[in-house]
Design a protein around this motif. Structure first.
Motif, mmCIF file in Angstrom:
data_model
loop_
_atom_site.group_PDB
_atom_site.id
_atom_site.type_symbol
_atom_site.label_atom_id
_atom_site.label_comp_id
_atom_site.label_asym_id
_atom_site.label_seq_id
_atom_site.Cartn_x
_atom_site.Cartn_y
_atom_site.Cartn_z
ATOM 1 N N THR A 187 0.810 -1.225 0.000
ATOM 2 C CA THR A 187 0.000 0.000 0.000
ATOM 3 C C THR A 187 0.838 1.267 0.000
ATOM 4 O O THR A 187 0.314 2.342 -0.296
ATOM 5 N N GLY A 188 2.099 1.158 0.355
ATOM 6 C CA GLY A 188 2.957 2.342 0.431
ATOM 7 C C GLY A 188 2.783 3.114 1.726
ATOM 8 O O GLY A 188 3.371 4.179 1.900
ATOM 9 N N LYS A 189 1.971 2.592 2.624
ATOM 10 C CA LYS A 189 1.725 3.282 3.890
ATOM 11 C C LYS A 189 2.934 3.138 4.812
ATOM 12 O O LYS A 189 3.521 2.063 4.931
ATOM 13 N N VAL A 190 3.303 4.230 5.451
ATOM 14 C CA VAL A 190 4.442 4.254 6.372
ATOM 15 C C VAL A 190 3.902 4.393 7.790
ATOM 16 O O VAL A 190 3.089 5.274 8.066
ATOM 17 N N ARG A 191 4.350 3.524 8.653
ATOM 18 C CA ARG A 191 3.974 3.599 10.064
ATOM 19 C C ARG A 191 5.233 3.843 10.876
ATOM 20 O O ARG A 191 6.274 3.248 10.616
ATOM 21 N N ARG A 192 5.112 4.711 11.856
ATOM 22 C CA ARG A 192 6.294 5.111 12.626
ATOM 23 C C ARG A 192 5.935 5.160 14.112
ATOM 24 O O ARG A 192 4.891 5.697 14.480
ATOM 25 N N TRP A 193 6.795 4.597 14.927
ATOM 26 C CA TRP A 193 6.617 4.615 16.375
ATOM 27 C C TRP A 193 7.873 5.179 17.014
ATOM 28 O O TRP A 193 8.983 4.767 16.686
ATOM 29 N N THR A 194 7.711 6.101 17.953
ATOM 30 C CA THR A 194 8.838 6.638 18.712
ATOM 31 C C THR A 194 9.065 5.732 19.919
ATOM 32 O O THR A 194 8.120 5.417 20.646
#
Length: 116
Positions: A68-75
């Motif tokens: 999907t090209g979706k980027v997920r980011r967690w700090t």
């Protein structure tokens, strides 16, 4: 029980004897010889400014879904203990303080697409 008392008495005798004192001096000198190196290491830690307190950021985990090209980011932040972490998503949701194993197992659900 009797042999334990004998060993304890022998240790006490050695502690107060000249041989015991010499042994203590040798051990003390050995510790002091390593002290400058230890102080240098501690100074390096301060200059590296490593995160130490609860809530200090450690880094960021980022996942790009190629379908999907979706980027997920967690700090990733330090948790209530040094060996624990908390994860924070961009929308402000935070986890409680957990170990790395729990956090990565929990993220697996998000990464496989079953949780949103």
């Amino acid at each position: 029980m009797r042999s334990y008392r004998k060993q304890r008495a022998e240790r006490k005798r050695l502690r107060f004897s000249a041989m015991g004192k010499a042994s203590q001096r040798v051990q003390s000198e050995r510790r002091m010889a390593d002290m400058p190196e230890r102080l240098r290491e501690m100074a390096e830690w301060d200059t590296q400014n490593l995160p130490r307190k609860q809530g200090d950021p450690l880094g960021c985990l980022q996942w790009t879904d190629f379908r999907t090209g979706k980027v997920r980011r967690w700090t990733v932040r330090i948790g209530d203990r040094v060996d624990r972490i908390t994860l924070e998503s961009p929308d402000g949701r935070k986890t409680e303080s957990h170990g790395w194993s729990w956090a990565l197992d929990h993220l697996r659900g998000f990464l496989c697409g079953s949780k949103v």
